[in-house]
Every structure is written in C-alpha cells, then in structure tokens.
Design a protein around this motif. Structure first.
Motif, PDB file in Angstrom:
ATOM      1  N   ASP A  22       0.836  -1.191   0.000  1.00 26.51           N
ATOM      2  CA  ASP A  22       0.000   0.000   0.000  1.00 26.51           C
ATOM      3  C   ASP A  22       0.877   1.250   0.000  1.00 26.51           C
ATOM      4  O   ASP A  22       2.048   1.214   0.390  1.00 26.51           O
ATOM      5  CB  ASP A  22      -0.913   0.020   1.221  1.00 26.51           C
ATOM      6  N   CYS A  41      -3.456   4.221  -2.049  1.00 24.81           N
ATOM      7  CA  CYS A  41      -3.371   3.266  -3.147  1.00 24.81           C
ATOM      8  C   CYS A  41      -2.992   1.894  -2.599  1.00 24.81           C
ATOM      9  O   CYS A  41      -2.210   1.784  -1.647  1.00 24.81           O
ATOM     10  CB  CYS A  41      -2.320   3.703  -4.176  1.00 24.81           C
ATOM     11  N   SER A  54       1.963   1.470  -6.679  1.00 26.73           N
ATOM     12  CA  SER A  54       1.189   2.321  -5.771  1.00 26.73           C
ATOM     13  C   SER A  54       1.966   3.580  -5.393  1.00 26.73           C
ATOM     14  O   SER A  54       1.400   4.682  -5.354  1.00 26.73           O
ATOM     15  CB  SER A  54       0.803   1.535  -4.520  1.00 26.73           C
ATOM     16  N   THR A  58       0.807   7.636  -6.356  1.00 25.19           N
ATOM     17  CA  THR A  58       0.577   8.651  -5.322  1.00 25.19           C
ATOM     18  C   THR A  58       1.495   9.852  -5.505  1.00 25.19           C
ATOM     19  O   THR A  58       1.055  11.007  -5.402  1.00 25.19           O
ATOM     20  CB  THR A  58       0.785   8.045  -3.930  1.00 25.19           C
ATOM     21  N   THR A 104      -2.191  -0.987  -9.451  1.00 28.29           N
ATOM     22  CA  THR A 104      -2.597  -0.418  -8.167  1.00 28.29           C
ATOM     23  C   THR A 104      -4.029   0.118  -8.257  1.00 28.29           C
ATOM     24  O   THR A 104      -4.527   0.425  -9.347  1.00 28.29           O
ATOM     25  CB  THR A 104      -1.656   0.726  -7.751  1.00 28.29           C
ATOM     26  N   THR A 105      -4.664   0.208  -7.105  1.00 27.38           N
ATOM     27  CA  THR A 105      -5.948   0.888  -6.991  1.00 27.38           C
ATOM     28  C   THR A 105      -5.699   2.351  -6.641  1.00 27.38           C
ATOM     29  O   THR A 105      -4.557   2.763  -6.417  1.00 27.38           O
ATOM     30  CB  THR A 105      -6.818   0.235  -5.918  1.00 27.38           C
ATOM     31  N   LEU A 106      -6.791   3.141  -6.550  1.00 25.29           N
ATOM     32  CA  LEU A 106      -6.642   4.565  -6.261  1.00 25.29           C
ATOM     33  C   LEU A 106      -7.860   5.058  -5.500  1.00 25.29           C
ATOM     34  O   LEU A 106      -9.007   4.777  -5.874  1.00 25.29           O
ATOM     35  CB  LEU A 106      -6.496   5.371  -7.560  1.00 25.29           C
ATOM     36  N   HIS A 120     -12.110   7.385  -7.420  1.00 24.85           N
ATOM     37  CA  HIS A 120     -11.521   6.084  -7.087  1.00 24.85           C
ATOM     38  C   HIS A 120     -11.507   5.173  -8.304  1.00 24.85           C
ATOM     39  O   HIS A 120     -12.300   5.314  -9.245  1.00 24.85           O
ATOM     40  CB  HIS A 120     -12.297   5.425  -5.949  1.00 24.85           C
ATOM     41  N   SER A 124     -10.470  -0.181  -3.468  1.00 29.28           N
ATOM     42  CA  SER A 124     -10.234   0.676  -2.306  1.00 29.28           C
ATOM     43  C   SER A 124     -11.409   1.628  -2.192  1.00 29.28           C
ATOM     44  O   SER A 124     -11.969   2.063  -3.207  1.00 29.28           O
ATOM     45  CB  SER A 124      -8.915   1.448  -2.450  1.00 29.28           C
ATOM     46  N   SER A 201      -7.865   1.041   2.076  1.00 29.85           N
ATOM     47  CA  SER A 201      -7.693  -0.095   1.182  1.00 29.85           C
ATOM     48  C   SER A 201      -8.638  -1.212   1.609  1.00 29.85           C
ATOM     49  O   SER A 201      -9.220  -1.179   2.702  1.00 29.85           O
ATOM     50  CB  SER A 201      -6.230  -0.565   1.212  1.00 29.85           C
TER      51      SER A 201
END
Length: 507
Positions: A22, A41, A54, A58, A104-106, A120, A124, A201
C-alpha cells in the motif's frame, strides 16, 4: 467555501503479509491540518512490484496537483484527468515489458474552493459519514466481481468478504495498456462541521462492516482513539490495510457558494443495491441495528452474521412477492398498450374525417351560391290573348313577383298619366282649337268632335255608343308579340280602368 480540518489520522498496517504494497499520501507521520490532498493506493497483490506501482501513482498525482492547482481555486474534472494521465505516464516508465504488469488501486480526496472532489479506481473505498445523523452519505462502489454480485442480488453486502473471488477487481491502474481505466469522480458540496472522510484499502474491510464504521465515528472518543480502535478491530487481517481518517472542523461559506456541483447522492445510489418494486427503484438503506453491531469474539461474530442473514432473508421475501406483482402489472399494461393505441388512431381518423367533410359541405354551399348568382331567369308562364282591335290571338306573359320589383324602374304611372286624355274647355288639339263645333259633353255621337270620319279606320263601329273604347296600355318589354296588350298589376297611383267588353258577335 473554505473547509478547515483537524489533524488527519493515518493507518499504515502490514497485516500478515511479508511486505507493504500500500501507499498513502501524505506519507506516514507527515500529514497535518494544513493539508488538502489525500491519496490511498493498494498495490495489486500477487503482481510483481505492486508497491512500486502504488508509490508511483501517489507521488505523480501529488506532484501534478501541487504544480498546477491551488486549494483557493475550484478544482475541475479536467485537472483531475490531467493528473491521472500524468500518473499513467509515470507507470509507463516503470514498465519493463514483463508479461505480469504491476498495478494499483486509487482513492483520491482534494479540498478546494467548491467543496471537495473524490475519485476512485478499483476496490479501495471512500466514505463520507455524518455522525450527527448516524448515517453514511456516500460510499464508493467497488470495481470488483463480488460487488457486482451484491448489486445483482446474488449475495448480501456482508458476504462479500467471505467469497473466494473477493480479490478479483475489474478496474486498476496498470502500465502499457491501450485503454486506460477512468475513475469515478464525485463532487461534494454538502460538507458540515463534524463530518468524516474515510479513505481505506480493502484490507481495512476484511472484518469490518459499514455499521461498525459509523458506530466508531459516532462515539465520543478523540480522533486518535478512533484511529486506534480501527487498528484494533483489523489487527487480525491478513492483507495490508491502510487508511486516512479526516475530520472536518469548520466550514466557511461564501457569497459565491451558489449552485456548486454536487453529485454525491446520485453516485451513492449507484453503489447500493436497488430493488425494483412496480417499476420504481427503491434504494435499500442500512438498517439502524447494524450500527450497534460489534465483533468482540468469534462466537458473537457468528451470531451477528447469522442474525443478519436471517433478517436479510426475511426482508427480501416481500420483495420477491412485489416482483411477481410487478410482472403481472407489466403484463396488464402490455395488453392495454395496443388497445389504447388503436383507440387513439380511431379518434384521430374520425377527427380528420369530420374536418374534411365539414370543408366539403362549405365548398358545396359556396358552389350553390355561385350557381344561384349566374342562373338564367326563369321563364314566365304565358297565356293566350286576343287582339281586341284586330281579333288576332297572341301570347302574353303572366305577371310574376319579380315584375312588381321592376315597376319602379318602368315608371308606369307617369306614362299612363301622360297618355290619359284630359277634357279641357275650348282647348282641344284634335279639333284644331275650334270652339262650337260640337258640345264637349256629348257622348251620344259616334263621330269625333273635330268632324273627322274616324281615328282608326281598322276599328269597327262600337256596339255600345255609351261606353268609350279603352286605349291600349304601353308595350311591355317582356311581351313577345308586338301591339299585344299586356295586363299590368294594379298600380296604386293610377285610376281603375274599366274592363274591355267583347265585340265578337255571338258573345
């Protein structure tokens, strides 16, 4: 609008993983109440260098925001998309061509002049909670397989964390892709003092429900105590779990705060299950009992979940009945549609017919009027007449009402007045003004007073010397034969004429 916050609380736990994938911004221990940008992230587990992806996203988005925007100015969707594109470009730089791409997520939150913007990608999550009302104003929709199953009604909301495919997401930020995933952007202008924004997350949600989140944030504890409670409730989680807890302290309104963009409620409606009841979408809200649910001990957790499952089953039973009734109603409406359509068409055709027929009748009436104006005069009935002087038979038109209308133009009374002889003493033009030739009042003599033998040689002697011979009336233009006397209607101004007596022998 100016939003002031209290000191943000960061959570950055490894869990039972070997490493931390993360990434949060500001970094752990660097956030303050002066910050306006927050990012969380989650590097994709199982992919190589998830922590690199991630961390790259960011930092790239933070750099773009600080260089191109200001919290004192409105933040537009175009600026966010440019920041997201800058992050994708940075991801492309770390792509080494391997078959397994990092991803990665956001989750994104930015306070600015028009309120705040959240966005998003992936699973997450973002929460907007109002403790004063004890409810969630906004919860982002996970881009995952299990969340789609929940929205489809296949599973319950609390069952998502127990599904074997819970880690499969449908959206993520990855390098080297022709089609880059876009984020769901939400504008929030309804911000009040005491509100909480919670970015986390999916590791924070393994053993935590929405009811627990609202219950913790609604307590009288300090923000640091609330953060510690979140950590305590998730210490057994296997995945990395990271979060930012932002508490709104003060909101200063401005005169320009009119019609600010706000689609929070609309996006919230898309993130919860919708039950169709008679074609009307009804949003299933969280039950008040869920806010009181706690999980202290495995036995209590199992009892809570079984109670929620049974309650959910009971609550959805009426929905099934409502769906069947809705289907029946739709069937009835489907049968009524052709009937109503046919009736409407008939009414339209009838209106067109009567409109056209009315126009035809008006046209016929106009034609009749025109025909009457150009019609030939009607022939007048005729009768046989006899020339009294010569004994010849002729035809004379009978008088009609129209003849009476033409009398004023003929001026018949004046002509008769001129033709009538007036006896004058001592002044007779026929006698050559000779007085004493014959007495003026002698009616027994058949010889004219002027001594002539006769005025009309073709006329036979009068049978009755006491009856004067009537003079023929002036010729009428409607009489076909010449010299034929025409009977005229009675004239009020002329004196009555004696009827002629027949001179034919034997009558």
């Amino acid at each position: 609008m100016k939003i002031d916050i209290l000191s943000p609380q960061a959570i950055y736990e490894v869990g039972k993983r070997s490493g931390q994938e993360d990434a949060i911004f500001p970094k752990m221990g660097e956030a303050s109440e002066l910050d306006s940008l927050f990012i969380v992230c989650d590097g994709m587990g199982g992919h190589e260098r998830g922590e690199v992806a991630s961390g790259t996203v960011t930092q790239a988005m933070a750099d773009f925001i600080f260089q191109n925007t200001s919290p004192e100015e409105p933040f537009t969707d175009t600026l966010f998309e440019q920041a997201l594109e800058a992050a994708y470009l940075k991801l492309d730089e770390i792509d080494d061509g391997a078959a397994k791409k990092p991803g990665t997520t956001l989750t994104f939150l930015y306070f600015h002049r028009n309120g705040c913007t959240v966005a998003h990608i992936g699973d997450s999550r973002i929460y907007h909670v109002r403790p004063q009302e004890g409810r969630v104003l906004y919860r982002s929709r996970d881009h995952s397989v299990v969340y789609d199953l929940y929205l489809a009604g296949e599973i319950e909301f609390d069952e998502m964390n127990r599904q074997p495919n819970k880690n499969i997401i449908t959206k993520a930020m990855m390098p080297g892709k022709e089609q880059r995933q876009k984020a769901n952007i939400v504008h929030i202008a309804d911000v009040k003092p005491g509100d909480y924004f919670y970015l986390c997350s999916d590791g924070m949600l393994e053993e935590m429900t929405d009811g627990q989140i609202v219950e913790i944030l609604s307590s009288n504890a300090t923000d640091e105590q609330k953060k510690n409670r979140f950590i305590a409730e998730t210490k057994e989680n296997k995945d990395n779990h990271s979060a930012y807890l932002i508490h709104v302290d003060k909101v200063t309104a401005e005169r320009r705060d009119v019609n600010l963009p706000d689609n929070e409620a609309q996006m919230m409606a898309k993130s919860v299950r919708r039950v169709d009841v008679d074609d009307d979408a009804v949003v299933v809200q969280l039950q008040p009992e869920e806010t009181q649910t706690t999980t202290k001990g495995q036995a209590q957790t199992s009892r809570t979940r079984s109670a929620q499952s049974s309650k959910a089953a009971q609550s959805y039973q009426p929905a099934q009945t409502s769906k069947s009734e809705a289907r029946e109603n739709r069937t009835r409406r489907s049968l009524l549609i052709p009937i109503i359509t046919t009736a409407a068409l008939l009414l339209i055709l009838a209106g067109v017919y009567f409109t056209c027929s009315g126009k035809d009748e008006k046209a016929v009436k106009k034609d009749e009027v025109a025909t009457d104006t150009v019609a030939e005069p009607v022939k007048k009935p005729e009768r046989d007449t006899m020339n009294i002087a010569g004994g010849e038979v002729g035809k004379t038109a009978l008088p009609t009402p129209t003849d009476g209308l033409q009398q004023p133009e003929q001026k018949q009374p004046e002509e008769k007045k001129k033709e009538e002889p007036k006896p004058e003493e001592g002044n007779n033009p026929a006698a050559g003004n000779n007085e004493g030739n014959a007495p003026s009042g002698n009616t027994d003599s058949t010889t004219p007073a002027n001594g002539s033998t006769g005025a009309n040689p073709s006329t036979e002697p009068v049978a009755n010397p006491a009856t004067p011979v009537q003079q023929a009336p002036p010729a009428n233009t409607d009489v076909a034969p010449a010299n034929t006397p025409t009977p005229q209607p009675a004239q009020p101004a002329s004196p009555a004429q004696p009827e002629p007596k027949s001179i034919i022998p034997g009558e």
